[in-house]
Design a protein around this motif. Structure first.
Motif, PDB file in Angstrom:
ATOM      1  N   CYS A  24       0.830  -1.201   0.000  1.00  0.00           N
ATOM      2  CA  CYS A  24       0.000   0.000   0.000  1.00  0.00           C
ATOM      3  C   CYS A  24       0.864   1.251   0.000  1.00  0.00           C
ATOM      4  CB  CYS A  24      -0.900   0.026   1.236  1.00  0.00           C
ATOM      5  SG  CYS A  24      -2.156  -1.263   1.238  1.00  0.00           S
ATOM      6  N   THR A  25       0.312   2.306  -0.563  1.00  0.00           N
ATOM      7  CA  THR A  25       0.957   3.613  -0.567  1.00  0.00           C
ATOM      8  C   THR A  25      -0.064   4.629  -0.089  1.00  0.00           C
ATOM      9  OG1 THR A  25       2.315   2.986  -2.461  1.00  0.00           O
ATOM     10  CG2 THR A  25       2.140   5.333  -1.986  1.00  0.00           C
ATOM     11  N   HIS A  27      -1.193   8.556   0.230  1.00  0.00           N
ATOM     12  CA  HIS A  27      -0.988   9.787  -0.530  1.00  0.00           C
ATOM     13  C   HIS A  27      -1.300  10.998   0.343  1.00  0.00           C
ATOM     14  CE1 HIS A  27      -0.507   7.299  -4.081  1.00  0.00           C
ATOM     15  NE2 HIS A  27      -1.589   6.653  -3.701  1.00  0.00           N
ATOM     16  N   THR A  31      -5.703   9.445   0.624  1.00  0.00           N
ATOM     17  CA  THR A  31      -6.178   8.260  -0.085  1.00  0.00           C
ATOM     18  C   THR A  31      -5.079   7.212  -0.079  1.00  0.00           C
ATOM     19  OG1 THR A  31      -5.465   9.070  -2.250  1.00  0.00           O
ATOM     20  CG2 THR A  31      -7.742   9.551  -1.589  1.00  0.00           C
ATOM     21  N   SER A  33      -3.408   3.711  -2.199  1.00  0.00           N
ATOM     22  CA  SER A  33      -3.289   2.845  -3.370  1.00  0.00           C
ATOM     23  C   SER A  33      -2.817   1.495  -2.873  1.00  0.00           C
ATOM     24  CB  SER A  33      -2.259   3.390  -4.362  1.00  0.00           C
ATOM     25  OG  SER A  33      -2.670   4.625  -4.875  1.00  0.00           O
ATOM     26  N   ILE A  35      -1.379  -2.338  -4.280  1.00  0.00           N
ATOM     27  CA  ILE A  35      -0.930  -3.222  -5.355  1.00  0.00           C
ATOM     28  C   ILE A  35      -0.956  -4.630  -4.800  1.00  0.00           C
ATOM     29  CG2 ILE A  35       0.972  -3.867  -6.877  1.00  0.00           C
ATOM     30  CD1 ILE A  35       1.857  -0.925  -6.773  1.00  0.00           C
ATOM     31  N   ALA A  45      -3.651  -3.305  -9.417  1.00  0.00           N
ATOM     32  CA  ALA A  45      -3.518  -2.082  -8.620  1.00  0.00           C
ATOM     33  C   ALA A  45      -4.855  -1.366  -8.567  1.00  0.00           C
ATOM     34  CB  ALA A  45      -2.467  -1.169  -9.233  1.00  0.00           C
ATOM     35  N   ILE A  46      -5.119  -0.782  -7.429  1.00  0.00           N
ATOM     36  CA  ILE A  46      -6.320   0.031  -7.260  1.00  0.00           C
ATOM     37  C   ILE A  46      -5.893   1.293  -6.525  1.00  0.00           C
ATOM     38  CG2 ILE A  46      -7.033  -1.144  -5.146  1.00  0.00           C
ATOM     39  CD1 ILE A  46      -9.955  -0.795  -6.244  1.00  0.00           C
ATOM     40  N   THR A  47      -6.385   2.426  -6.984  1.00  0.00           N
ATOM     41  CA  THR A  47      -5.990   3.703  -6.396  1.00  0.00           C
ATOM     42  C   THR A  47      -7.225   4.485  -5.959  1.00  0.00           C
ATOM     43  OG1 THR A  47      -6.042   4.837  -8.523  1.00  0.00           O
ATOM     44  CG2 THR A  47      -3.950   3.844  -7.871  1.00  0.00           C
ATOM     45  N   GLY A  48      -6.976   5.519  -5.209  1.00  0.00           N
ATOM     46  CA  GLY A  48      -8.048   6.404  -4.792  1.00  0.00           C
ATOM     47  C   GLY A  48      -8.939   5.845  -3.699  1.00  0.00           C
TER      48      GLY A  48
END
Length: 98
Positions: A24-25, A27, A31, A33, A35, A45-48
């Motif tokens: 995870c990242t 931001h 939010t 992200s 992977i 990957a899913i973001t937001g």
């Protein structure tokens, strides 16, 4: 209720998705992200992801289900795109390569 940390989210998702390595990242806008690296170099990957929407065990279970659902829909979309490629397209491409 407090928002889960990056490591807490990674651990909780890893427990729910044991065949994937979760990275995870976070931001600046709070939010997330994620992977998911599965077996045989299968990556998704899913973001937001809005962390404030996911508090507690039930919410992490919901997030894991949403991620799995998105992954399935993505794969289905990729398959249908491959199936829609006509044999004529392949023939015309081969002719251009000659």
């Amino acid at each position: 209720m407090d928002t889960l940390s990056k490591s807490e989210i990674e651990s909780a998702l890893a427990a729910r998705l044991p065949s994937d390595k979760i990275t995870c990242t976070l931001h600046a806008d709070s939010t997330l992200s994620a992977i998911l690296s599965g077996p045989q170099t299968d990556h998704f990957a899913i973001t937001g992801i809005v962390r404030a929407h996911y508090h507690g065990v039930e919410a992490i279970a919901r997030l894991a289900n949403e991620i799995l659902r998105e992954r399935v829909m993505s794969r289905q979309g990729m398959r249908s795109n491959r199936l829609q490629t006509s044999p004529d397209h392949t023939s015309s491409q081969e002719g251009k390569d000659r």
